[in-house]
Design a protein around this motif. Structure first.
Motif, PDB file in Angstrom:
ATOM      1  N   PHE A 117       0.814  -1.211   0.000  1.00 45.20           N
ATOM      2  CA  PHE A 117       0.000   0.000   0.000  1.00 45.20           C
ATOM      3  C   PHE A 117       0.856   1.273   0.000  1.00 45.20           C
ATOM      4  CE2 PHE A 117      -2.087   3.442   2.255  1.00 45.20           C
ATOM      5  CZ  PHE A 117      -3.159   3.657   1.392  1.00 45.20           C
ATOM      6  N   ASP A 164       2.875   1.745  -3.337  1.00 42.27           N
ATOM      7  CA  ASP A 164       1.924   1.942  -4.458  1.00 42.27           C
ATOM      8  C   ASP A 164       1.369   3.362  -4.399  1.00 42.27           C
ATOM      9  OD1 ASP A 164       2.219  -0.720  -4.944  1.00 42.27           O
ATOM     10  OD2 ASP A 164       0.164  -1.288  -4.424  1.00 42.27           O
ATOM     11  N   TRP A 165       0.968   3.728  -3.179  1.00 43.97           N
ATOM     12  CA  TRP A 165       0.338   5.032  -2.972  1.00 43.97           C
ATOM     13  C   TRP A 165       1.322   6.158  -3.302  1.00 43.97           C
ATOM     14  CZ3 TRP A 165       1.361   9.059   0.422  1.00 43.97           C
ATOM     15  CH2 TRP A 165       0.342  10.014   0.540  1.00 43.97           C
ATOM     16  N   ARG A 196       1.574   6.585  -6.909  1.00 45.99           N
ATOM     17  CA  ARG A 196       0.346   7.114  -7.513  1.00 45.99           C
ATOM     18  C   ARG A 196       0.310   8.634  -7.332  1.00 45.99           C
ATOM     19  NH1 ARG A 196      -3.768   3.268  -5.631  1.00 45.99           N
ATOM     20  NH2 ARG A 196      -2.391   1.838  -6.672  1.00 45.99           N
TER      21      ARG A 196
END
Ligand code: UDP
Ligand code: XDX
Length: 208
Positions: free
Chosen positions: A117, A120-121, A124
Motif C-alpha cells: 500500500f 503503491d500510494w 500514484r
C-alpha cells in the motif's frame, strides 16, 4: 542495444535480489552497477556478478551515480533500476523495455501497483519520482547538470522529456515494491533522509 544502470548506496542487503534477476536476461548487452560511496560492503556484493562496476570513494548522490553509468554506456537505450527492489521479475523489465526499444516512446516510467500500500500510494501521488525507467541514451546525455541533481534526477529527467515534447509511457509494475528509507535506516534517520530527498527534488524544481 540496451545498457542497464543500477545506482547503489549502502545496498549490501538488497542489491543481490536485483542482480540475480537481471544477469540472467539476454535483453541487457551491458550492465553497469555504481557503488556510490557505500560503507556496508555493497561493492563486494556487486563484484560477485559478471557486471561492470564503478566505485565512488565518497557519496556523490544518485544523479552523479547515474551520470557515471551513462558516460560508459555503449548502447542507444538505457534502463535505470534501483538496487532495493523487492519482488522483481523479468516480466517487469520487459514491459519497461517494450515501449521504448520496440515502440516510439522516448521514455517508459514504471509505477508500482499491487505491491504494498505505502509504496503503491507514493507512486500514484508522485509518479515522476519513479526510479524504474527505460530511456533513450541521448536524452540522458542532454540532461543539464545531471551529476549535481542527487535525488532530483528523476524529476529533472521527466521535466526534460516532457519539455522536449517527447512521448512517455507509464508502465504498471504489479507486485513490485522497494525497501523504504525508514525500513533501511530506522525511523528517525529514515525520515531525515526523506526530508533531504525532498530538498534535492525542490532544488531541481526551483532551478527549472
Ligand atoms: O546517494 C544516493 C542515494 C541513493 N542511491 C541509490 O538510488 C536508488 C534509490 O534510492 P533510495 O533507495 O534511497 O530511494 P527509495 O527507494 O527509498 O525511494 C537506490 O538504488 C539507492 O541505492 C544512490 O546511488 N546514491
Ligand atoms: O516514492 C517516493 O516517494 C520516493 C521515496 O520512497 P520511499 O518513501 O523510501 O519508499 O522514492 C522515489 O523517489 C526518488 C526520488 O525521485 C527516487 O530516486 C527513487 O528511485 C524512487 O523510489
Amino acid at each position: 542495444m540496451l545498457t542497464l544502470i543500477v545506482p547503489a548506496y549502502n545496498e549490501a542487503e538488497n542489491v543481490e535480489q536485483v542482480l540475480d534477476v537481471v544477469v540472467k536476461m539476454p535483453d541487457f548487452q551491458q550492465i553497469v552497477v555504481i557503488d556510490d560511496g557505500s560503507v556496508d560492503g555493497t561493492y563486494d556484493r556487486i563484484n560477485k556478478y559478471q557486471v561492470e562496476s564503478i566505485r565512488f570513494d565518497y557519496n556523490r548522490g544518485k544523479g552523479a551515480a547515474i551520470w557515471a553509468g551513462v558516460k560508459c554506456a555503449r548502447h542507444p537505450y538505457v534502463m535505470l533500476l534501483d538496487a532495493d527492489l523487492i519482488g522483481l521479475r523479468e516480466t517487469h523489465l520487459r514491459s519497461l523495455i517494450e515501449p521504448v526499444v520496440y515502440g516510439d516512446a522516448a521514455m517508459s516510467l514504471g509505477l508500482f501497483g499491487t505491491g504494498r500500500f505505502a509504496t503503491d500510494w507514493a507512486q500514484r501521488v508522485a509518479p515522476n519520482l519513479s526510479g524504474q525507467r527505460v530511456v533513450r541514451r541521448e536524452v540522458l546525455e542532454s540532461l543539464p547538470m545531471i551529476e549535481h541533481t542527487r535525488y532530483g534526477v528523476e524529476v529533472a529527467l521527466t521535466r526534460h522529456v516532457r519539455h522536449a515534447g517527447l512521448k512517455v509511457v507509464a508502465v504498471p509494475l504489479d507486485e513490485l515494491t522497494h525497501r523504504m528509507k525508514e525500513e533501511k535506516l530506522g525511523l528517525v534517520p529514515g525520515v531525515m533522509a526523506r526530508m533531504k530527498m525532498y530538498w534535492d527534488i525542490m532544488r531541481v524544481l526551483i532551478r527549472s
